[in-house]
Design a protein around this motif. Sequence first.
Motif, short mmCIF file in Angstrom:
data_model
loop_
_atom_site.label_atom_id
_atom_site.label_comp_id
_atom_site.label_asym_id
_atom_site.label_seq_id
_atom_site.Cartn_x
_atom_site.Cartn_y
_atom_site.Cartn_z
N ARG A 99 0.81 -1.22 0.00
CA ARG A 99 0.00 0.00 0.00
C ARG A 99 0.85 1.27 0.00
O ARG A 99 0.57 2.24 0.71
N VAL A 100 1.87 1.25 -0.83
CA VAL A 100 2.79 2.39 -0.93
C VAL A 100 2.06 3.65 -1.36
O VAL A 100 2.31 4.75 -0.84
N ALA A 101 1.12 3.53 -2.29
CA ALA A 101 0.43 4.71 -2.81
C ALA A 101 -0.34 5.44 -1.72
O ALA A 101 -0.45 6.68 -1.75
N ASP A 102 -0.86 4.72 -0.75
CA ASP A 102 -1.60 5.37 0.35
C ASP A 102 -0.72 6.35 1.10
O ASP A 102 -1.21 7.39 1.58
N HIS A 103 0.56 6.04 1.22
CA HIS A 103 1.47 6.90 1.98
C HIS A 103 1.92 8.12 1.20
O HIS A 103 2.60 9.01 1.76
N LEU A 104 1.57 8.19 -0.09
CA LEU A 104 1.94 9.34 -0.91
C LEU A 104 0.76 10.27 -1.17
O LEU A 104 0.86 11.20 -1.96
N LEU A 135 9.54 7.51 2.89
CA LEU A 135 8.41 6.70 2.45
C LEU A 135 8.54 5.28 3.01
O LEU A 135 7.55 4.69 3.48
N GLY A 136 9.74 4.75 2.96
CA GLY A 136 9.97 3.43 3.51
C GLY A 136 9.70 3.39 5.01
O GLY A 136 9.14 2.41 5.52
N ARG A 137 10.11 4.45 5.72
CA ARG A 137 9.87 4.49 7.17
C ARG A 137 8.38 4.45 7.47
O ARG A 137 7.93 3.72 8.36
N THR A 187 1.24 9.47 -9.78
CA THR A 187 0.75 9.82 -11.10
C THR A 187 -0.73 9.43 -11.14
O THR A 187 -1.23 8.79 -10.20
N PRO A 188 -1.47 9.79 -12.21
CA PRO A 188 -2.86 9.33 -12.28
C PRO A 188 -3.00 7.82 -12.16
O PRO A 188 -3.94 7.33 -11.52
N SER A 189 -2.08 7.06 -12.74
CA SER A 189 -2.13 5.60 -12.61
C SER A 189 -1.88 5.17 -11.18
O SER A 189 -2.56 4.29 -10.64
N ALA A 190 -0.89 5.77 -10.55
CA ALA A 190 -0.57 5.41 -9.17
C ALA A 190 -1.69 5.80 -8.21
O ALA A 190 -1.89 5.15 -7.19
N GLU A 191 -2.42 6.86 -8.53
CA GLU A 191 -3.57 7.25 -7.69
C GLU A 191 -4.56 6.10 -7.55
O GLU A 191 -5.16 5.90 -6.49
#
Length: 340
Positions: A36-41, A51-53, A86-90
Amino acid sequence: MDATPGTDHPALTAQLGDIAMGFFYASALRAVAVHRVADHLAGGPLQPDELGRRAGLHGPTLRRVLRLLATRGVFQEDGQGAFGLTPSAELLRTDVPGSAHSGMVWITEEVFQRSAAGLEDALRTGVTPFDAAYGMPFFDYLRTDAEAQARFDTGMAAMSGPEDEIVAEAYAFPATGTVVDVGGGRGGLLRAVLTRNPGLSGVLFDQEQTVATHLLDVKETAGRWRTDGGSFFEAVTPGGDLYLLKHILHDWNDEDCLRILRAIRAAIVPGGTLLAVDAILPPGNDPHFAKMVDIIMLACLRGRERTEEEFRSLLGEAGFRVNRIVPTETFSSIIEAVAV
């Protein structure tokens, strides 16, 4: 036409290499989706270590994975080395409308990777790779694993959800009557149809465990729906004015499709309408998403994508006449057939 590579040899080799290494892109996508990396961005770009932290991940490794995905437009790196959406990552965020997160996690699961790896043997044996790897057909496997069944249901709902609104808008549904969505999953398409057509009522027909997690209980459809559990190979809810089959026929071979279609034909009155929503394979060499889906069907199921003529023949054998084909903005079309 000369088929030798000539001076384009390096470019053609690079093209083949990109195809050959495609599974690394899929694995990278799965890794960031599972974590769930995108949630953190959502709040903006972050340096990989930060981001990793926040995500509990190894920053230097995360940077390398994000850098690869950024070459495909999923995430982007700025001049300071921070990564953002990006829009895709959203669409990988879990908290946005139309999230593709669960769909991407599902389609990159081991069952698909093992099935794809079995294509080498399938070319020689003709045996469905999933069957060879797991010792049973795909849907039988899901019945042995409740968690996998749940991931399948939510994953398919996520992947087909955006298409539901498009299909519901593309077809002029009748003002009144009952719509029966056969194999309708959690009911995303039926919900979209009922929301757009307040004079219609609907029945969601699928397996008991699937309709139990339906999406129909919203104020826009209040009092106009019910669920019905069962097997579409045996019988479907009778009395409908219009029957829906969205991405069902491509899951099955012709013999099984005829069992489904004849069950619907037994439930529908002469002159009743069936809408089969599926891709129609185009001729020629141009790219089309249906050609990729056809290989997924080959690897995992016993189904296939079909041409227009193949659909006409299949439906005709089951007692339906194709009236027209309505294109949509998705890769699928709406095949309108009438019970004869």
